[in-house]
Design a protein around this motif. Structure first.
Motif, PDB file in Angstrom:
ATOM      1  N   GLN A 125       0.837  -1.206   0.000  1.00 29.18           N
ATOM      2  CA  GLN A 125       0.000   0.000   0.000  1.00 29.18           C
ATOM      3  C   GLN A 125       0.874   1.259   0.000  1.00 29.18           C
ATOM      4  OE1 GLN A 125      -2.754   0.290   3.272  1.00 29.18           O
ATOM      5  NE2 GLN A 125      -3.876   1.984   2.360  1.00 29.18           N
ATOM      6  N   ALA A 126       1.943   1.241   0.798  1.00 32.64           N
ATOM      7  CA  ALA A 126       2.860   2.387   0.853  1.00 32.64           C
ATOM      8  C   ALA A 126       3.577   2.569  -0.480  1.00 32.64           C
ATOM      9  CB  ALA A 126       3.876   2.189   1.978  1.00 32.64           C
ATOM     10  N   LEU A 127       3.993   1.462  -1.100  1.00 35.77           N
ATOM     11  CA  LEU A 127       4.663   1.551  -2.395  1.00 35.77           C
ATOM     12  C   LEU A 127       3.715   2.027  -3.483  1.00 35.77           C
ATOM     13  CD1 LEU A 127       6.862  -1.686  -2.304  1.00 35.77           C
ATOM     14  CD2 LEU A 127       7.651   0.683  -2.182  1.00 35.77           C
ATOM     15  N   ALA A 128       2.447   1.616  -3.393  1.00 34.42           N
ATOM     16  CA  ALA A 128       1.454   2.072  -4.367  1.00 34.42           C
ATOM     17  C   ALA A 128       1.265   3.584  -4.281  1.00 34.42           C
ATOM     18  CB  ALA A 128       0.129   1.354  -4.138  1.00 34.42           C
ATOM     19  N   GLU A 129       1.366   4.131  -3.074  1.00 36.62           N
ATOM     20  CA  GLU A 129       1.254   5.579  -2.898  1.00 36.62           C
ATOM     21  C   GLU A 129       2.438   6.308  -3.537  1.00 36.62           C
ATOM     22  OE1 GLU A 129       0.837   6.185   1.271  1.00 36.62           O
ATOM     23  OE2 GLU A 129      -1.168   5.300   1.387  1.00 36.62           O
ATOM     24  N   LYS A 157      13.192   4.603  -6.682  1.00 34.97           N
ATOM     25  CA  LYS A 157      13.361   3.277  -6.059  1.00 34.97           C
ATOM     26  C   LYS A 157      14.035   3.408  -4.703  1.00 34.97           C
ATOM     27  CE  LYS A 157      15.523   0.944  -9.313  1.00 34.97           C
ATOM     28  NZ  LYS A 157      15.652   1.951 -10.403  1.00 34.97           N
ATOM     29  N   GLY A 158      15.028   4.286  -4.621  1.00 32.13           N
ATOM     30  CA  GLY A 158      15.667   4.527  -3.335  1.00 32.13           C
ATOM     31  C   GLY A 158      14.700   5.126  -2.341  1.00 32.13           C
ATOM     32  N   TYR A 159      13.887   6.084  -2.809  1.00 32.90           N
ATOM     33  CA  TYR A 159      12.889   6.701  -1.929  1.00 32.90           C
ATOM     34  C   TYR A 159      11.852   5.673  -1.484  1.00 32.90           C
ATOM     35  CZ  TYR A 159       9.173   9.818  -0.339  1.00 32.90           C
ATOM     36  OH  TYR A 159       8.201  10.427   0.410  1.00 32.90           O
ATOM     37  N   GLY A 160      11.428   4.815  -2.412  1.00 35.98           N
ATOM     38  CA  GLY A 160      10.486   3.758  -2.062  1.00 35.98           C
ATOM     39  C   GLY A 160      11.042   2.824  -1.001  1.00 35.98           C
ATOM     40  N   SER A 161      12.327   2.524  -1.094  1.00 33.93           N
ATOM     41  CA  SER A 161      12.973   1.679  -0.083  1.00 33.93           C
ATOM     42  C   SER A 161      12.960   2.360   1.281  1.00 33.93           C
ATOM     43  CB  SER A 161      14.412   1.366  -0.508  1.00 33.93           C
ATOM     44  OG  SER A 161      14.449   0.684  -1.747  1.00 33.93           O
ATOM     45  N   VAL A 187       9.442   2.037   2.752  1.00 33.60           N
ATOM     46  CA  VAL A 187       9.197   0.703   3.317  1.00 33.60           C
ATOM     47  C   VAL A 187       9.847   0.592   4.690  1.00 33.60           C
ATOM     48  CG1 VAL A 187       9.635  -1.776   3.049  1.00 33.60           C
ATOM     49  CG2 VAL A 187       8.923  -0.409   1.076  1.00 33.60           C
ATOM     50  N   ALA A 188      11.039   1.153   4.834  1.00 33.12           N
ATOM     51  CA  ALA A 188      11.713   1.130   6.137  1.00 33.12           C
ATOM     52  C   ALA A 188      10.856   1.815   7.191  1.00 33.12           C
ATOM     53  CB  ALA A 188      13.082   1.803   6.027  1.00 33.12           C
ATOM     54  N   LYS A 189      10.221   2.922   6.825  1.00 29.56           N
ATOM     55  CA  LYS A 189       9.350   3.619   7.782  1.00 29.56           C
ATOM     56  C   LYS A 189       8.152   2.753   8.162  1.00 29.56           C
ATOM     57  CE  LYS A 189      10.536   8.341   6.367  1.00 29.56           C
ATOM     58  NZ  LYS A 189      10.026   9.619   5.801  1.00 29.56           N
ATOM     59  N   HIS A 235       5.940  -0.614  12.842  1.00 34.15           N
ATOM     60  CA  HIS A 235       5.474  -1.864  13.461  1.00 34.15           C
ATOM     61  C   HIS A 235       6.538  -2.448  14.396  1.00 34.15           C
ATOM     62  CE1 HIS A 235       1.682  -2.454  11.228  1.00 34.15           C
ATOM     63  NE2 HIS A 235       2.294  -1.847  10.226  1.00 34.15           N
ATOM     64  N   ASP A 236       7.472  -1.596  14.819  1.00 36.56           N
ATOM     65  CA  ASP A 236       8.517  -1.984  15.780  1.00 36.56           C
ATOM     66  C   ASP A 236       9.421  -3.099  15.246  1.00 36.56           C
ATOM     67  OD1 ASP A 236       7.593  -0.143  17.729  1.00 36.56           O
ATOM     68  OD2 ASP A 236       6.026  -1.557  18.323  1.00 36.56           O
TER      69      ASP A 236
END
Length: 341
Positions: A61-65, A174-178, A181-183, A188-189
């Motif tokens: 979902q985050a990557l789709a955004e 792609k770097g920004y997307g990575s 995903v880290a965020k 979720h700890d």
């Protein structure tokens, strides 16, 4: 005397706190490592993280955004609407990437430039195709290419000096997307993970082997099929991001001449120099991604000059000497992270 009594009364609490912390750490270590993969930005992502939660839906979902904001291949994305000169308000992701791109463009004297899209498209490497490269057309395109010719207003609208100007964030998205995903994982700890999207990587914590993540750097062997994964070096890194740019996979031959996908915004031509591959290690993957692209435009010596100004960046540069043999230049701090291959 009172301080001693207070200390005596606090000792059981401190012991309980230490024991509780140890138990939490042991419990976290027992959590499984999950590996997932999927498709995004026209490439494949691979993610490994330690958790008992299934986070693939949240990640996608985050990557789709990000795709909806920055993908020029998405006909409904914000960047597509900007390129089509529609009246559109850009979102927070667009603002963040645009501002970072402009900052790196200024730092690299325009070697990194998200307005290079018309030239990339003209050479057949972008989101639009052309029949055949033409020097007259290239001279015309250069007239409206340049990061100084586009601005972002406080009203969240992009303003161009020329309506033909187009943006392409492929060299940073792609770097920004990575990073995004880290965020998601950290929300979720999740403390141990490795994210890879099309070769751009973010790491944190340790792998399942309880050691820093091992990341390979490919040997720059010509391979348009992307099937040759011969490793030049292996880095042992954690809490760092890494991105690699090179012309050894995305290229084509026409009339016996090789055309590489890295286009110099100043000349409008594919780069031709000794630098074959640039791997950059930084805190943020978007930064590593952009500088890796810039270095492929700048070449070896100018890239080294930028690295001297930026102690927070590390690089592994593979170049060809005058005899065509592979040579390596590596930042001293990064050399410490290389392990035996």
């Amino acid at each position: 005397m009172r301080n001693k009594k207070q200390l005596i009364w606090q000792l059981p609490f401190l012991a309980f706190l230490i024991i509780g912390t140890v138990l939490i750490i042991r419990q976290q270590q027992k959590l499984p490592y999950v590996s997932i993969q999927g498709n995004i930005f026209g490439t494949i992502y691979h993610i490994t993280y330690q958790s008992d939660k299934d986070l693939q839906h949240d990640i996608e979902q985050a990557l789709a955004e990000v795709d909806q904001s920055l993908s020029p291949f998405n006909p409904q994305s914000i960047i597509t609407k900007v390129n089509n000169n529609e009246d559109v308000l850009v979102d927070d992701k667009f603002v963040e990437v645009f501002n970072l791109a402009q900052k790196i463009s200024q730092d690299t004297d325009g070697a990194f430039d998200i307005t290079v899209a018309p030239l990339v498209n003209h050479w057949g490497f972008g989101f639009k195709t052309t029949n055949s490269p033409d020097m007259h057309a290239i001279d015309s395109l250069i007239s409206f290419v340049g990061y100084q010719k586009v601005t972002l207003g406080k009203d969240r609208r992009i303003r161009k000096n020329d309506s033909r100007l187009m943006l392409d964030c492929s060299a940073i998205a792609k770097g920004y997307g990575s990073d995004i995903v880290a965020k998601v994982l950290e929300s979720h700890d999740v403390n141990n993970y490795m994210i890879e999207i099309g070769g751009e990587i973010v790491t944190k914590g340790v792998s399942e082997k309880r050691s820093p993540w091992r990341i390979g750097i490919n040997r720059p062997t010509e391979d348009p099929t992307n099937m040759n994964n011969e490793i030049e070096a292996i880095l042992q890194i954690t809490d760092l991001s890494m991105a690699t740019s090179g012309n050894y996979r995305n290229f084509y031959y026409k009339d016996g001449k090789k055309y590489a996908h890295t286009i110099d915004p100043h000349t409008g031509l594919p780069v031709e120099h000794s630098l074959l591959s640039a791997t950059v290690v930084a805190q943020r993957c978007a930064i590593a991604d952009a500088y890796a692209t810039a270095f492929m435009v700048l070449g070896l010596e100018k890239s080294k000059a930028i690295l001297q100004r930026h102690s927070e960046l590390m690089a592994y540069l593979i170049y060809a000497d005058h005899e065509g043999k592979y040579q390596i230049w590596c930042s001293p701090k990064l050399r410490e992270k290389i392990i035996e291959n």
